[in-house]
Design a protein around this motif. Structure first.
Motif, PDB file in Angstrom:
ATOM      1  N   HIS A   2      -2.568  -4.299  48.024  1.00 13.75           N
ATOM      2  CA  HIS A   2      -2.428  -2.843  48.015  1.00 13.75           C
ATOM      3  C   HIS A   2      -3.558  -2.235  48.842  1.00 13.75           C
ATOM      4  N   VAL A  49      15.688  -8.008  40.504  1.00 17.36           N
ATOM      5  CA  VAL A  49      14.349  -7.751  41.051  1.00 17.36           C
ATOM      6  C   VAL A  49      14.345  -7.951  42.573  1.00 17.36           C
ATOM      7  N   ASN A  77       4.458  -1.268  42.614  1.00 22.03           N
ATOM      8  CA  ASN A  77       4.349  -2.130  41.423  1.00 22.03           C
ATOM      9  C   ASN A  77       5.749  -2.462  40.910  1.00 22.03           C
ATOM     10  N   GLY A  78       5.962  -3.735  40.634  1.00 20.36           N
ATOM     11  CA  GLY A  78       7.247  -4.160  40.071  1.00 20.36           C
ATOM     12  C   GLY A  78       8.342  -4.374  41.102  1.00 20.36           C
ATOM     13  N   SER A  79       7.999  -4.307  42.400  1.00 19.35           N
ATOM     14  CA  SER A  79       9.054  -4.457  43.414  1.00 19.35           C
ATOM     15  C   SER A  79       9.434  -5.915  43.669  1.00 19.35           C
ATOM     16  N   GLY A  80       8.693  -6.847  43.081  1.00 18.84           N
ATOM     17  CA  GLY A  80       9.110  -8.250  43.163  1.00 18.84           C
ATOM     18  C   GLY A  80       8.262  -9.125  44.068  1.00 18.84           C
ATOM     19  N   LYS A  81       7.082  -8.666  44.463  1.00 20.14           N
ATOM     20  CA  LYS A  81       6.240  -9.437  45.390  1.00 20.14           C
ATOM     21  C   LYS A  81       5.818 -10.779  44.776  1.00 20.14           C
ATOM     22  N   THR A  82       5.245 -10.722  43.566  1.00 29.05           N
ATOM     23  CA  THR A  82       4.799 -11.963  42.923  1.00 29.05           C
ATOM     24  C   THR A  82       5.989 -12.865  42.615  1.00 29.05           C
ATOM     25  N   THR A  83       7.100 -12.256  42.233  1.00 27.79           N
ATOM     26  CA  THR A  83       8.312 -13.050  41.950  1.00 27.79           C
ATOM     27  C   THR A  83       8.725 -13.841  43.190  1.00 27.79           C
TER      28      THR A  83
END
Ligand SMILES: Nc1ncnc2c1ncn2[C@@H]1O[C@H](COP(=O)(O)OP(=O)(O)OP(=O)(O)O)[C@@H](O)[C@H]1O
Length: 219
Positions: A181, A16, A36-42
């Motif tokens: 966003h 990720v 979406n899903g690019s790893g920001k929250t991670t």
């Protein structure tokens, strides 16, 4: 200062985050953008010590694992039944007489939480939960604040009010990391942006073209 050094994160075989290096100075505000899903929250979860990176480390003011310096607003979480905003706020403060604390009272009014302070969190609207989650990010007056899609689900008046509120914290030299966003939120709050995955860094001058950049990202 926050130093993110060579951070990679794999969930199983899914890579990720790959070798992220970032320095965020005190008083600086950074937007973390990406599809979406690019790893920001991670990356935020690694920053606050909620999950461990596969490789790399995070230093906050030169030290490892000083996560208490950071306040975070998460996207909606699940709460057990019977828990009220009042209980959650006092838990975060680790004391019970919250209504006697003038600073906390001020925040309760800014975030317009008083009307549902004693209501079960599971019976609140999405926007009300979002306001509570955002209040919790500043409850202990942290120097570093992370906002994960903070204005999503808020009515327009509240969006503008909270953007102004965080702008005022920025003026007090707080460091703010924004996942968003929304170009307006980023333009108003951030000095610089980093786009995950594409590993492109932008200067504040280039922020003026943010809408175009975001359009390109979506395609
Ligand atoms: N605990 C987990 N276990 C396995 N995979 C995970 C876990 N957390 C996140 N992922 C995966 O990691 C990737 C990045 O997720 P993340 O939530 O960080 O993305 P994001 O950039 O914040 O997305 P969005 O803009 O949709 O909020 C996704 O593919 C997601 O499925």
């Amino acid at each position: 200062m926050i130093e993110i050094k060579n951070i990679s994160k794999k969930f199983g075989k899914n890579l990720v985050l790959s070798n992220i290096n970032l320095t965020i100075k005190k008083g600086e505000s950074l937007a973390l953008l990406g599809s979406n899903g690019s790893g920001k929250t991670t990356l935020l979860e690694i920053l606050i010590g909620q999950i461990k990176p596969t490789t790399g480390s995070v230093l906050i003011e030169g030290k490892k694992e000083t996560f208490k310096e950071i306040g975070i607003q998460f996207q909606e979480g699940a709460w057990p039944k019977g828990v009220t905003s009042k209980l959650i706020i006092s838990y975060f403060l680790k004391k019970t007489k919250i209504l006697k604390d003038p600073e906390v009272n001020k925040l309760i009014d800014i975030f317009e939480i008083r009307e549902f302070l004693k209501k079960d969190l599971n019976n609140l609207s999405g926007g009300q939960k979002q306001r509570l989650n955002t209040l919790l990010s500043v409850i202990n007056n942290p120097n570093y604040i992370c906002l994960d899609e903070m204005i999503t689900g808020l009515d327009l008046k509240m969006q503008l009010k909270l953007i102004d509120f965080f702008k005022s914290l920025k003026k007090q030299n707080k460091t703010i990391i924004v996942i968003s966003h929304n170009p307006e939120e980023v333009e108003k709050l951030c000095d610089k942006i980093v786009i995950l995955k594409k590993e492109i860094f932008f200067t504040s001058q280039q922020l003026k073209q943010l809408s175009k950049i975001l359009d390109q990202l979506e395609t």
